[in-house]
Design an enzyme around this catalytic site. Structure first.
Site, PDB file in Angstrom:
ATOM      1  CG  ASP A 160      -1.046  -3.410   5.412  1.00  0.00           C
ATOM      2  OD1 ASP A 160      -1.450  -2.986   5.987  1.00  0.00           O
ATOM      3  OD2 ASP A 160      -1.802  -3.504   4.528  1.00  0.00           O
ATOM      4  CE  LYS A 216      -5.760  -5.699   6.489  1.00  0.00           C
ATOM      5  NZ  LYS A 216      -6.749  -4.390   6.853  1.00  0.00           N
ATOM      6  N   GLY A 258      -5.060  -1.887  -1.413  1.00  0.00           N
ATOM      7  CA  GLY A 258      -4.102  -2.800  -3.288  1.00  0.00           C
ATOM      8  C   GLY A 258      -4.087  -2.321  -4.588  1.00  0.00           C
ATOM      9  NE  ARG A 272     -12.178  16.089  -1.630  1.00  0.00           N
ATOM     10  CZ  ARG A 272     -12.218  17.530  -1.027  1.00  0.00           C
ATOM     11  NH1 ARG A 272     -12.920  18.135  -0.177  1.00  0.00           N
ATOM     12  NH2 ARG A 272     -11.290  18.714  -1.158  1.00  0.00           N
ATOM     13  N   GLY A 289      -5.295   2.782  -0.580  1.00  0.00           N
ATOM     14  CA  GLY A 289      -4.467   3.014  -2.013  1.00  0.00           C
ATOM     15  C   GLY A 289      -2.971   4.104  -1.837  1.00  0.00           C
ATOM     16  N   GLY A 333      -0.536  -0.435   2.912  1.00  0.00           N
ATOM     17  CA  GLY A 333      -1.243  -1.433   3.099  1.00  0.00           C
ATOM     18  C   GLY A 333       0.463  -1.928   2.129  1.00  0.00           C
ATOM     19  CB  SER A 334      -0.067  -2.806  -2.203  1.00  0.00           C
ATOM     20  OG  SER A 334      -1.098  -4.244  -1.202  1.00  0.00           O
TER      21      SER A 334
END
Ligand code: PLP
Length: 290
Positions: A17, A74, A146, A158, A207, A228-229
């Site tokens: 990102d 997005k 995030g 999983r 995450g 992302g973050s």
């Protein structure tokens, strides 16, 4: 299929990102196989709140001009007009994303009506196969974007693996019932059981914040990762971006991963998912790691 071209190309890669042309260049130099052009990274969307929408086309065009690797963007879930606009800009892939505020609570975009390929999030095999039947060329775990906490991405990867193994263990009669339970087309479930994996490229997302997180998800069988973050909310984004890109290649080698994990600054601070759940249930959350 032609539409799956970019997804196939991205296999074994990392998609980052970015919110500016400068960040996009950092990602490209680090070895990202594509970038996701965003207004705000998920951590800021969570923190600032408000309605999260498609990124300003001007920003997307600036990012497209800054790099040679593919650029994704997005649209909100069900917002086919945003998807049409992104397609007209010439982005390489559209992410119909739960990270933005959903525009339609009942319908996802009919992705068969587009030339541009789509990636969609999934928490389980039912969601994944429904998105594929709607035309998604690629799936990613939803995770909990995030947060910097990998726990939901692990749960979703999983869950999908376990449900595919269940499908493989069933006889045809039982598979019809399982298709009904998952609310997915029988043929798609049957093909998934035969392949022993999703019939499209499947990435982890939501995450991931460290080279070890990358290794964990790849060892759980995903084809690549979205970050992302985790990169641009860390203390040294260029170093971390390189380390996480290298981790995709060396995910099976703990010695190399140890070197990649060393001296790359602080990971994003993050918010443990279970602490949020306790807060949401009105329980005390000040106890930290509990
Ligand atoms: N995920 C999000 C974020 C949604 O808003 C919705 C609503 O339609 C869904 C998933 C539903 O997905 P499905 O129709 O596959 O159950």
């Amino acid at each position: 299929k032609v539409k799956a071209g970019l997804a196939q190309m991205a296999k074994g890669g990392i998609i980052m990102d970015v919110t500016t042309p400068e960040e996009a260049r950092v990602a490209e130099e680090a070895g990202a196989c594509a970038v996701m052009a965003l207004e705000r990274v998920p951590a800021d969307i969570r923190r600032q709140g408000g309605v999260a929408r498609m990124t300003d086309p001007k920003k997307i065009k600036e990012i497209m001009a800054a790099v040679t690797i593919p650029v994704m963007a997005k649209c909100r879930i069900g917002h086919f007009a945003e998807a049409q606009i992104l397609e007209s800009l010439g982005v390489d892939m559209v992410d119909e994303s739960e990270v933005l505020t959903p525009a339609d609570e009942e319908h996802h975009v009919d992705k068969h009506t587009f030339k541009v390929p789509f990636v969609c999030g999934a928490r389980d095999l039912g969601e994944a196969l429904r998105r594929i039947s709607e035309g998604a060329a690629m799936i990613r775990t939803k995770g909990d974007a995030g947060t910097g906490d990998v726990v939901e991405a692990v749960r979703h990867a999983r869950t999908i693996n376990r449900q595919i193994r269940t499908a493989q263990s069933l006889d045809p009669t039982e598979l019809y019932r399982y298709a009904k339970e998952l609310q997915v087309p029988y043929d798609l479930l049957q093909r998934t059981a035969q392949l022993g994996r999703l019939p499209v490229v499947n990435f982890a997302a939501g995450g991931l914040a460290t080279p070890a997180d990358v290794s964990l998800l790849l060892q759980l069988g995903v084809d690549g990762v979205f970050v992302g973050s985790g990169i641009f909310k860390s203390s040294d984004p260029p170093k971390r971006a390189r380390a996480m890109a290298q981790a995709v290649t060396h995910y099976k080698d703990p010695k190399i991963l140890a070197e990649l994990s060393e001296n790359i600054g602080d990971a994003m601070f993050g918010t443990p998912v279970n602490q949020q759940k306790r807060s949401a249930h009105g329980e005390a959350s000040s106890s930290g790691s509990g």
